[in-house]
Design a protein around this motif. Structure first.
Motif: not given
Length: 470
Positions: A62-63, A106-107, A122-123, A216-217
């Protein structure tokens, strides 16, 4: 207007160069600017042109997303989110250039709360990966658009699919989101509670926003127990009309069918060739029933009686997992199977959705258009909720052929709207269907959408020129 446009300087090209340099300084190897990677992250699945971003950021957390958005916001540079690239209406194109944020890394599945039937992830998690991880716990996530899309992309396009007739769409199955807004802040839209009367429903606002309001995160989803018994069926019909009428009667009878899919005779022929099936080449329904062993048997009997009333059958049923998987894989591969119908052409998929009572009328009129216009365009559909697709085979090098396809798609949408339907049941608007938004919603509703966009993204950097223009 983009932020810096209001000041008339510096030019967008200079701003992109400055933003990219700052991104490379902050994120190093996560920033890629090669042509091949940029084009891979633009639109490749429709007739729309490929419009790549100027840089791609492979976000790992997210960062990273917040850093990217803040830098782009400071320079007035557009930001486009990317998951698996399966969008069908140009949602991932970058018509103004800018920076694409690839969320596929981001899994992580962050939590599975089996007692509460929900999970947090995560998305970049794909739907197949999620269900593989859930299977050992006796759980599954039912939304199934066919392609192995990421859950973030499915949220952003308000995805649907074959199970929607029983389990709903993404808007019905998302409990909460974490979203990076246009100024780089992180907001949470809800909780894990199954209902709430606390304030505006921000979760539903971002579901289906196609990345135009934020990125979206993190996603909290509803889960379901794997049914005790599952049975699939194939039922042929003498015509499109009789198949659609059987669907309408099935839904109106209250049979809790999990999936009920229509393939016209052209699509059945393609699936027979591609998936090595041996189905009768006539309009056909694929069905699936979920429940107890007794319940599934009763549902199948009730449907069989309805089908017989409309000249359908005999139905072929199967409870064997391998046979069910083969059947539904053939349905999900309809796009690829259609390519065999016109070698060298490109498949252009489009969809509409109408009230269930108008389904037969809409599909029949669409079929007539296909014949009169001399198109190769099989019809498939999640007809249990009035949603169906045509897959047009188009010679992209033939301007007349492409123009004919566009004319057909325009007539299809106009017909659906005239019947009280929508321009898209699940593909979304993106660039491809922007021109129908006013006809469907009216200028008053569009102005309300624009007001929300301006409030959350005042400088119009979040996936600009999608859904509508400002």
């Amino acid at each position: 207007m983009l932020a810096a446009d209001a000041h008339s300087s510096p030019p967008i090209g200079d701003r992109v160069v400055s933003a990219t340099a700052e991104l490379k300084s902050a994120l190093d190897h996560k920033v890629v600017t090669t042509t091949a990677v940029r084009e891979q992250h633009a639109n490749v699945t429709t007739y729309l042109p490929n419009e790549p971003a100027d840089a791609v950021v492979f976000a790992a957390c997210t960062e990273d997303v917040q850093t990217t958005v803040r830098i782009c916001a400071a320079h007035g540079v557009p930001v486009i989110a990317w998951g698996a690239g399966t969008s069908l209406e140009g949602q991932v194109n970058a018509p103004r250039g800018g920076v694409c944020i690839d969320l596929s890394r981001m899994n992580r599945i962050l939590a599975v709360n089996s007692g509460d039937l929900d999970c947090v992830l995560e998305p970049g998690v794909t739907r197949k990966r999620l269900n593989e991880d859930l299977r050992d716990q006796g759980l599954f996530f039912p939304i199934d658009p066919g392609a192995d899309a990421t859950l973030g992309g499915m949220v952003s396009t308000r995805a649907s699919g074959t199970n929607a007739v029983r389990y709903g769409t993404m808007k019905d199955n998302v409990l909460s989101l974490k979203v990076v807004t246009a100024d780089g802040r992180l907001i949470t839209t809800g909780t894990r509670a199954r209902k709430s009367a606390a304030g505006y429903d921000l979760t539903r606002l971002f579901v289906g926003a196609e990345g135009t309001l934020g990125i979206v995160t993190e996603i909290t989803l509803k889960l379901y127990g794997i049914p005790e018994a599952i049975s699939s069926a194939v039922c042929p019909f003498p015509s499109i009309t009789t198949a659609c009428d059987a669907v309408i009667a099935t839904i109106q009878s209250g049979i809790p069918v999990a999936r009920i899919e229509l393939l016209d005779e052209v699509q059945v022929k393609a699936c027979n060739t591609y998936a090595r099936l041996s189905l009768t080449e006539t309009p056909t329904l694929f069905l699936e029933f979920h429940g107890t062993t007794a319940g599934v048997h009763e549902q199948a009997e009730l449907f069989g009686a309805i089908a017989a009333e409309f000249g359908g059958g005999p139905s072929e049923f199967s409870v064997k997992p391998e046979e069910r998987s083969r059947l539904w894989q053939a349905r999900h591969d309809a796009y690829w199977a259609a390519l065999l119908l016109r070698p060298g052409a490109k498949a252009v998929a489009t969809d509409v959705c109408v009230p269930i009572s108008r389904l037969a009328d809409c599909v029949e009129a669409t079929k007539a258009d296909i014949v009169v216009m001399g198109l190769v365009a099989p019809i498939v559909g999640h007809v249990g909720d009035g949603n169906f697709h045509t897959v047009l085979m188009v010679d992209m090098d033939d301007a007349a052929d492409l123009a004919k396809a566009k004319q057909f798609m325009a007539r299809l949408v106009e017909r659906a709207l005239a019947m009280g339907g929508t321009a898209t049941g699940e593909h979304g608007i993106g660039q491809g269907k922007m021109k129908y938004m006013a006809a469907e919603h009216g200028e008053g509703a569009l102005d309300a959408m624009r007001a929300i966009k301006r409030a959350l993204d005042p400088h119009n950097i979040m996936n600009p020129d999608k859904i509508f223009t400002l």
